[in-house]
Scaffold this motif. Structure first.
Motif, PDB file in Angstrom:
ATOM      1  N   LYS A   1       0.834  -1.211   0.000  1.00 23.26           N
ATOM      2  CA  LYS A   1       0.000   0.000   0.000  1.00 23.26           C
ATOM      3  C   LYS A   1       0.866   1.256   0.000  1.00 23.26           C
ATOM      4  CE  LYS A   1      -3.736  -2.109   2.647  1.00 23.26           C
ATOM      5  NZ  LYS A   1      -4.306  -2.197   4.002  1.00 23.26           N
TER       6      LYS A   1
ATOM      7  N   ASP B   1       5.535   1.626  -9.067  1.00 28.58           N
ATOM      8  CA  ASP B   1       5.032   0.353  -9.594  1.00 28.58           C
ATOM      9  C   ASP B   1       6.053  -0.766  -9.462  1.00 28.58           C
ATOM     10  OD1 ASP B   1       2.635   1.550 -10.276  1.00 28.58           O
ATOM     11  OD2 ASP B   1       3.271   1.989 -12.321  1.00 28.58           O
TER      12      ASP B   1
ATOM     13  N   ARG C   1       6.142  -1.945  -5.943  1.00 28.59           N
ATOM     14  CA  ARG C   1       4.881  -2.648  -5.652  1.00 28.59           C
ATOM     15  C   ARG C   1       4.925  -4.067  -6.222  1.00 28.59           C
ATOM     16  NH1 ARG C   1       1.858   1.153  -7.276  1.00 28.59           N
ATOM     17  NH2 ARG C   1       1.763   2.158  -5.262  1.00 28.59           N
TER      18      ARG C   1
ATOM     19  N   PRO D   1       2.388  -3.951 -13.287  1.00 31.64           N
ATOM     20  CA  PRO D   1       2.059  -3.195 -12.066  1.00 31.64           C
ATOM     21  C   PRO D   1       1.492  -1.801 -12.330  1.00 31.64           C
ATOM     22  CG  PRO D   1       4.433  -3.483 -12.283  1.00 31.64           C
ATOM     23  CD  PRO D   1       3.796  -4.295 -13.353  1.00 31.64           C
ATOM     24  N   ASN D   2       1.641  -1.278 -13.543  1.00 28.66           N
ATOM     25  CA  ASN D   2       1.064   0.039 -13.818  1.00 28.66           C
ATOM     26  C   ASN D   2      -0.368  -0.055 -14.358  1.00 28.66           C
ATOM     27  OD1 ASN D   2       1.793  -1.027 -16.251  1.00 28.66           O
ATOM     28  ND2 ASN D   2       2.783   0.820 -17.033  1.00 28.66           N
TER      29      ASN D   2
ATOM     30  N   ASP E   1      -4.320  -0.453 -14.132  1.00 30.73           N
ATOM     31  CA  ASP E   1      -5.325  -0.150 -13.102  1.00 30.73           C
ATOM     32  C   ASP E   1      -5.832  -1.443 -12.472  1.00 30.73           C
ATOM     33  OD1 ASP E   1      -5.103   2.533 -13.576  1.00 30.73           O
ATOM     34  OD2 ASP E   1      -6.844   2.633 -14.908  1.00 30.73           O
TER      35      ASP E   1
ATOM     36  N   GLN F   1      -3.808  -2.793  -9.476  1.00 28.88           N
ATOM     37  CA  GLN F   1      -4.147  -2.167  -8.189  1.00 28.88           C
ATOM     38  C   GLN F   1      -5.451  -2.721  -7.620  1.00 28.88           C
ATOM     39  OE1 GLN F   1      -1.702  -0.975  -6.594  1.00 28.88           O
ATOM     40  NE2 GLN F   1      -2.501   1.053  -6.179  1.00 28.88           N
ATOM     41  N   SER F   2      -6.490  -2.790  -8.446  1.00 30.22           N
ATOM     42  CA  SER F   2      -7.787  -3.237  -7.931  1.00 30.22           C
ATOM     43  C   SER F   2      -7.741  -4.727  -7.559  1.00 30.22           C
ATOM     44  CB  SER F   2      -8.918  -2.937  -8.914  1.00 30.22           C
ATOM     45  OG  SER F   2      -8.716  -3.601 -10.122  1.00 30.22           O
TER      46      SER F   2
ATOM     47  N   LYS G   1      -5.898  -5.054  -4.291  1.00 31.54           N
ATOM     48  CA  LYS G   1      -6.794  -4.641  -3.198  1.00 31.54           C
ATOM     49  C   LYS G   1      -7.771  -5.783  -2.882  1.00 31.54           C
ATOM     50  CE  LYS G   1      -9.633  -0.673  -1.867  1.00 31.54           C
ATOM     51  NZ  LYS G   1     -10.848  -1.228  -1.366  1.00 31.54           N
TER      52      LYS G   1
END
Length: 143
Positions: free
Chosen positions: A22, A27, A30, A88-89, A91, A94-95, A98
């Motif tokens: 988080k 990226d 991450r 990693p870039n 969208d 990320q979702s 999560k």
């Protein structure tokens, strides 16, 4: 180490990695953290599925919980596989990350709040220690 303590230790390690993901600066970082999460969750799921859950399925009062936990493991595995194919870039990265965090946190909460207290009541300390050694051994073989 007692089996429940070992599993809780794994849970804390993954939570720390989620917190790092988080807070990741970029990226690339991450993605590196995700790779560590992937490894930790894969090893953890393996030792639960091959050592811990089979032992717990011997107890009638734990069978439903074990079945639900195995289904949740399958969800996590599917998410890990999906995220692995993403950049990693994206969208979606990320979702999906999560969603992975939420799924794992839900699973951990159920294990620690519902399953583990019952396991503690059903198994004596010697059994939990022996199981802990088996988990550590299985974990060593996976790393």
């Amino acid at each position: 180490m007692n089996a429940l303590e070992l599993l809780k230790q794994d849970h804390r390690k993954v939570k720390e990695l989620f917190d790092q993901a988080k807070a990741a600066a970029d990226d690339k970082q991450r993605k590196q953290i995700f790779d560590r999460i992937d490894t930790e969750l894969t090893i953890h799921a393996h030792i639960e599925e091959t050592v811990f859950y089979p032992e717990m399925q011997q107890y009638e009062e734990l069978k439903d919980m074990v079945e639900e936990a195995l289904q949740e493991h399958q969800e996590v595995t599917t998410l890990l596989d999906e995220i692995e194919t993403m950049e990693p870039n994206d969208d979606e990265f990320q979702s999906s990350l999560k969603e992975l965090m939420e799924t794992v946190e839900h699973h951990v909460q159920e294990e620690e709040d519902e399953m583990f207290p019952q396991v503690h009541e059903l198994c004596d300390e010697a059994t939990l220690e022996k199981l802990g050694q088996q988990l550590e051994s299985a974990k060593g073989k996976q790393q």
